[in-house]
Each structure stands twice: as structure tokens, then as C-alpha cells.
Motif scaffolding. Structure first.
Motif, PDB file in Angstrom:
ATOM      1  N   LEU A  73     120.289  -8.483 100.018  1.00  0.00           N
ATOM      2  CA  LEU A  73     120.003  -7.112 100.442  1.00  0.00           C
ATOM      3  C   LEU A  73     120.406  -6.080  99.394  1.00  0.00           C
ATOM      4  N   VAL A  74     121.348  -6.461  98.535  1.00  0.00           N
ATOM      5  CA  VAL A  74     121.808  -5.572  97.465  1.00  0.00           C
ATOM      6  C   VAL A  74     121.807  -6.344  96.151  1.00  0.00           C
ATOM      7  N   SER A  75     121.859  -5.609  95.060  1.00  0.00           N
ATOM      8  CA  SER A  75     121.909  -6.196  93.724  1.00  0.00           C
ATOM      9  C   SER A  75     123.219  -6.967  93.541  1.00  0.00           C
ATOM     10  N   HIS A  76     123.218  -7.925  92.627  1.00  0.00           N
ATOM     11  CA  HIS A  76     124.428  -8.685  92.326  1.00  0.00           C
ATOM     12  C   HIS A  76     125.455  -7.845  91.575  1.00  0.00           C
ATOM     13  N   SER A  77     125.042  -6.720  90.988  1.00  0.00           N
ATOM     14  CA  SER A  77     125.943  -5.851  90.243  1.00  0.00           C
ATOM     15  C   SER A  77     126.036  -4.497  90.927  1.00  0.00           C
ATOM     16  N   LEU A  78     127.213  -3.892  90.829  1.00  0.00           N
ATOM     17  CA  LEU A  78     127.380  -2.538  91.341  1.00  0.00           C
ATOM     18  C   LEU A  78     126.681  -1.555  90.410  1.00  0.00           C
ATOM     19  N   GLY A  79     126.334  -0.392  90.945  1.00  0.00           N
ATOM     20  CA  GLY A  79     125.720   0.652  90.138  1.00  0.00           C
ATOM     21  C   GLY A  79     126.747   1.363  89.275  1.00  0.00           C
ATOM     22  N   ALA A  80     126.285   2.280  88.441  1.00  0.00           N
ATOM     23  CA  ALA A  80     127.171   3.039  87.553  1.00  0.00           C
ATOM     24  C   ALA A  80     128.219   3.826  88.342  1.00  0.00           C
TER      25      ALA A  80
END
Length: 170
Positions: A73-80
Motif C-alpha cells: 500500500l506504501v512505498s518501501h522507502s519513506l519520502g523526503a
């Protein structure tokens, strides 16, 4: 949510750690042998993490609207901005609604600063165990739903916690 494994892999790439900061948040298997046992003995019984809880109303389209469990549901990496990045899927309504989960939005959520306690186990790891974790009961918008214990509880919240820790896969 980003997978725990990917967050841990990112954290393990950090090259420098201060042992005093490292000690309270060691993952199981992070240190081996005598040093790990000694370090565990020197740790307090309880540590605290500063967290943010955001309370929502029962009308928010992402809460109590979908059943089941979905991956990706979300990317494997956090955003900036160190927040989860929306990918989408059957349990999330829209990117705009999801972005409200971890951002203060007047009229949509109410922010509370929260101290999350973690207790040391016999093996030297730390856990937060609470079969009735409803920290927003009696706070925020006042929305509730009947839980398995037959009592009304506030289910409509998110918890955001940031920390740096050392992890060694095993």
C-alpha cells in the motif's frame, strides 16, 4: 506501511552510531556474546519514545471502511519528509486521504504528543505489550466503536514514531 525489513535495511546502512543512543533500541541479535549481555544488564527496565498520535473522526474514509490485510500500500522507502509514500490499493481510499494520516490537518485530525513506553524483556529486547491499546479513549473527537471487550474504544487514530537503531539481520 513500508515493510519493516526495508526500514531495517536502510537503518543498517548507517555507518556511525553512538553506543549510548544505540543501547536502548537494540534489535534481537544486534550484538553477540559478553558485550551484548553486559550492555543489556546496564539498560533501564523501561525506555520511552516520543510519538505523535493523530485522532480522526469515524467519518474518515480510510478508517473501519475496509477489511483484511494488503501488502504494497506504501512505498518501501519513506519520502523526503520522513513520511510513508502512498502507492494505493484496496484498503486506502485516495492519496489525499492517506496523506492526512501522518500530517496535521486542522478539522480532519487532532494531534497529541505521546510517550510510548517499552519494557525490557528477559532476553534484553524492548517491547510495548498492551492488549487494549486505545490511547485516544476519552480524547480527541470523542468517536468510538464497540471493541471485542464489549466496551467503546477510539479506533480512529494513527501513531507516528521516528527513531534510529542498529539492526543486524540473522
Amino acid at each position: 506501511q513500508a515493510s519493516l525489513g526495508s526500514r531495517l535495511q536502510s537503518a543498517s546502512r548507517m555507518a556511525f552510531f553512538n553506543v549510548l543512543l544505540l543501547a536502548p533500541v537494540l534489535a534481537e541479535g544486534a550484538l553477540r556474546g559478553r558485550f551484548r549481555r553486559q550492555l543489556s544488564e546496564d539498560l533501564p527496565d523501561t525506555i520511552y519514545f516520543d510519538a505523535v498520535i493523530r485522532d480522526f473522526t469515524a467519518l474518515h474514509p480510510d478508517f473501519q471502511a475496509f477489511d483484511g490485510h494488503s501488502k504494497g500500500l506504501v512505498s518501501h522507502s519513506l519520502g523526503a519528509d520522513r513520511k510513508p509514500v502512498f502507492v494505493g490499493g484496496p484498503q486506502l481510499s485516495t492519496k489525499e486521504n492517506f496523506d492526512q494520516w501522518f500530517r496535521d490537518v486542522p478539522g480532519v485530525n487532532i494531534r497529541y504528543d505521546y510517550s510510548l513506553d517499552m519494557n525490557k524483556t528477559a532476553s534484553g529486547t524492548f517491547v510495548h505489550e498492551d492488549d487494549n491499546f486505545f490511547p485516544m479513549d476519552g480524547r480527541g473527537w470523542g468517536d468510538s466503536d464497540i471493541a471485542l471487550d464489549g466496551l467503546p474504544h477510539n479506533f480512529f487514530f494513527t501513531l507516528e514514531l521516528h527513531s534510529t537503531f542498529y539492526y543486524t539481520g540473522g
